[in-house]
Design an enzyme around this catalytic site. Structure first.
Site, PDB file in Angstrom:
ATOM      1  CG  LEU A  14      16.153  72.418  48.115  1.00 40.02           C
ATOM      2  CD1 LEU A  14      17.363  73.082  48.770  1.00 40.02           C
ATOM      3  CD2 LEU A  14      15.009  73.418  47.985  1.00 40.02           C
ATOM      4  CG  ASP A  15      14.686  72.365  41.020  1.00 41.69           C
ATOM      5  OD1 ASP A  15      13.985  71.351  41.202  1.00 41.69           O
ATOM      6  OD2 ASP A  15      14.234  73.452  40.617  1.00 41.69           O
ATOM      7  CE  LYS A  16      23.971  68.824  38.661  1.00 38.90           C
ATOM      8  NZ  LYS A  16      24.374  68.277  37.335  1.00 38.90           N
TER       9      LYS A  16
END
Length: 344
Positions: A169-171
């Site tokens: 997942l993105d940050k």
């Protein structure tokens, strides 16, 4: 001393303690153990770039790693510090190399971290990742990542590629991720994701009122933005490199300036939902990279991986997990007048 034609003459190799302190380091971190090597440039490397010559002398390290050492001042040519990788060397030149740790070489280290584990057995775990937590070490985030936390939680994870992480997942995206604990489970999960047998649903808040069909299937290929290499974009595969990407988007609630949608991924391209929503004219709230504007105090993109479903890679049992909406996103939805039924 006669200069060798092909092999470098290794003069010495010693361990020493070097002071690499600077104002940014914490107390107690100012000295590290490094290995000092001295060698003469062989005839075969005469006229080569410094980084290429070093790669032929220090075989066990990558050229990228050696370039980082040069740029950090850890290499001397004829007893003078050199920081340019392209400097040309001559046969017989004395090279002195301090093989010191770089951020990359230290990235895969265990760190004590509190993880929200919603399920775990001998083969896998499902984690509810908070917004702000980086998944893999990368420039700017060589520590404090989920990978570091996994290594700190279970030493056996170091024997798995990427500590068992099979998707990311993105940050600033919150929500559910599955992590393998054995190689058998990891290989099977990777196969299942590639075959689209892992169901991943997200909640997203986009700008502008949703118009048209309440359900849309978006099949727009995604690749690196040719005008801005720091972001992704919908691309023409006949002109640019990229991959097909498929997302189902369903409207949950609507307001004059905002919409709440459910996004189901069939492929897992980088920033897929963010790119597809922006392409539809509904960039995510607070997603500055793709045209989103801040709203109601939300400081990260309004995206949450709320549901994860798959068959257990070993037992075959059907597993479904739900992650509650985080407080920041729930508060933003309430202020925007967007209603969500958690059972959707």
């Amino acid at each position: 001393m006669t200069v060798s034609e092909h092999s470098p003459i290794i003069i010495s190799s010693d361990l020493l303690v070097a002071d690499v302190s600077d104002d940014s380091q914490e107390e107690g971190d100012s000295v590290v153990e490094v290995e000092l090597r001295e060698a003469e440039v062989p005839i075969s490397a005469h006229g080569e770039r410094l980084d290429r010559a070093l790669a032929g002398i220090v075989h066990e390290f990558s050229r990228t790693y050696l370039q980082q050492l040069i740029e950090s001042g850890a290499v001397r040519l004829k007893k003078q510090i050199v920081t340019k990788t392209s400097v040309k060397v001559k046969a017989g030149d004395l090279l002195q190399i301090e093989l010191r740790p770089t951020p990359q070489s230290q990235a895969f280290k265990p760190e004590v971290m509190v993880l929200d584990v919603v399920f775990e057995d001998d083969y896998l775990m499902v984690i509810n990742k908070p917004a702000g937590l980086v998944v893999h070490p990368a420039p700017g985030n060589w520590s404090g990542t989920l990978l570091n936390g996994l290594l700190g939680r279970d030493d056996a994870m170091r024997f798995l590629p990427r500590a068992g992480i099979v998707h990311r997942l993105d940050k600033d995206t919150s929500g559910l991720m599955v992590v393998a604990k054995t190689r058998e489970a990891m290989d099977r999960l990777v196969e299942m994701i590639a075959a689209r047998h892992v169901n991943r649903d997200y909640l997203a808040v986009g700008h502008k009122e949703w118009l048209g069909s309440r359900q849309q299937q978006v099949a727009l290929p995604i690749g690196r933005d040719p005008r801005n290499r720091l972001r992704m974009a919908v691309v023409d595969l006949e002109r640019n490199s990229g991959k097909t990407a498929l997302t189902d988007i369903s409207l949950i609630d609507n307001q004059d300036d905002f919409c709440l949608v459910r996004c189901k991924l069939y492929t897992g391209r980088t920033h897929q939902i963010r790119v597809h929503m922006a392409a539809l004219g509904h960039p995510l709230v607070s997603d500055a990279l793709y045209g989103g504007e801040p709203a109601v105090g939300l400081t990260r993109q309004a995206l949450h991986a709320r549901r994860l479903g798959f068959e257990h890679p070993v037992s075959g049992e059907a597993l479904v997990f739900m992650a509650p909406v985080p407080d920041d996103l729930e508060g933003a939805m309430a202020e925007l007048g967007l209603s969500y039924n958690g059972k959707l």
